[in-house]
Design an enzyme around this catalytic site. Structure first.
Site, PDB file in Angstrom:
ATOM      1  N   LYS A  50       0.871  -1.168   0.000  1.00  9.84           N
ATOM      2  CA  LYS A  50       0.000   0.000   0.000  1.00  9.84           C
ATOM      3  C   LYS A  50       0.911   1.222   0.000  1.00  9.84           C
ATOM      4  CE  LYS A  50      -3.024   2.726   2.924  1.00  9.84           C
ATOM      5  NZ  LYS A  50      -3.685   2.840   4.246  1.00  9.84           N
ATOM      6  N   ALA A  54      -9.619   4.974   4.885  1.00  8.80           N
ATOM      7  CA  ALA A  54      -9.442   6.106   5.803  1.00  8.80           C
ATOM      8  C   ALA A  54     -10.721   6.905   6.010  1.00  8.80           C
ATOM      9  CB  ALA A  54      -8.342   7.054   5.341  1.00  8.80           C
ATOM     10  N   GLY A  55     -10.983   7.224   7.284  1.00  5.63           N
ATOM     11  CA  GLY A  55     -12.082   8.102   7.649  1.00  5.63           C
ATOM     12  C   GLY A  55     -13.374   7.408   8.022  1.00  5.63           C
ATOM     13  N   ASN A  80      -9.053   0.798  10.217  1.00  6.29           N
ATOM     14  CA  ASN A  80      -8.289   0.427  11.397  1.00  6.29           C
ATOM     15  C   ASN A  80      -8.882   1.082  12.638  1.00  6.29           C
ATOM     16  OD1 ASN A  80      -4.705   0.287  12.182  1.00  6.29           O
ATOM     17  ND2 ASN A  80      -6.448  -0.163  13.442  1.00  6.29           N
ATOM     18  N   THR A  81      -8.778   2.413  12.709  1.00  6.86           N
ATOM     19  CA  THR A  81      -9.174   3.136  13.912  1.00  6.86           C
ATOM     20  C   THR A  81     -10.631   2.892  14.291  1.00  6.86           C
ATOM     21  OG1 THR A  81      -7.576   4.853  13.323  1.00  6.86           O
ATOM     22  CG2 THR A  81      -9.195   5.410  15.010  1.00  6.86           C
TER      23      THR A  81
END
Length: 255
Positions: A96, A183-184, A205-206
């Site tokens: 990535k 992301a996001g 992930n988060t």
């Protein structure tokens, strides 16, 4: 199935491995997600210090395809160096490509991303570049030969969800390689929407690792992505301004 280069996956959820409260929670969340692809920053690998904790030590890595990323790079040269280190360490030939151009928003540098992708493609990597939701940039990266494009929903770790669904849909409509929203993502509704807009997968992930219950959230994301994909394939009804009775009046008997 989700096809990236020569690889095929049943799961369309790609999961990050950082920020979990501990390794046991990480393992349980990964298992609950039923992901087949784990991503991580090469710079977090203890390649040169074997005595340091291995953040993947609780996972049975034979079950997963590893997707190392070049997080921390701010130039094409740094990203290429990290990718080469990853490949030399025997991690995977997928990479990535992440080249950050703004330290405040953590949005990618499009010029350096293209430079890095071109070099790594020439070296035989399976290249998945992280990008903004720029429609033209996504097309340029595909034309370059990238095996997937990974537009962000919103800034990394922000949990804002998809802030520009129109651009995301433009990308999915035009791409002939997998589009993986990266992301996001904040919650299952965001992941489902990404899939309903035509994305081929979601990397997060988060949203899982920092949830109050990462294991439950991992399962919720799995189900949301499955539901979103089914909804996309089924084809939703068009939106209308006014009501439309679900029971038509034709054939009804009136007194």
């Amino acid at each position: 199935m989700l096809k990236i280069g020569p690889y095929e996956f049943n799961s369309r959820l790609l999961l990050g491995t950082g920020k979990y409260p501990n390794f046991d929670v990480q393992r349980e969340a990964v298992e609950a997600s039923e992901t087949e692809v784990l991503t991580f920053a090469v710079r977090r690998m203890n390649i040169f210090e074997a005595n340091q904790p291995n953040f993947l030590e609780k996972l049975d890595l034979k079950k997963y395809k590893l997707l190392p990323n070049t997080a921390g790079a701010s130039t094409a040269e740094e990203a290429v160096r990290i990718a080469r280190l990853s490949k030399a360490s025997g991690l995977c030939d997928m990479i990535k490509v992440e080249v950050i151009g703004c330290s405040k928003t953590l949005l990618p540098d499009p010029i350096e991303t293209i430079k890095a992708a071109e070099i790594l493609l020439d070296e035989g990597f399976i290249v998945l570049p992280y990008t903004s939701d720029d429609v033209v940039l996504a097309r340029k990266l595909e034309e370059l030969g990238c095996h997937a494009v990974m537009p962000c929903a919103s800034p990394i770790g922000s949990g804002q969800g998809i802030i520009n669904p129109i651009n995301l849909q433009f990308i999915t409509e035009q791409a002939d390689v997998p589009v993986i929203v990266d992301a996001g993502i904040g919650g299952p509704a965001d992941a489902a929407l990404a899939m309903e807009l035509g994305a081929d997968g979601v990397l997060l992930n988060t949203a899982v690792s920092s949830a109050a219950d990462p294991v439950k959230m991992a399962k919720a994301m799995k189900l949301a992505i499955e539901a979103g994909r089914l909804g996309y394939e089924a084809g939703r009804i068009p939106q209308k301004r006014y009501a439309s009775a679900s029971s038509p009046a034709e054939g009804m008997v009136f007194s």
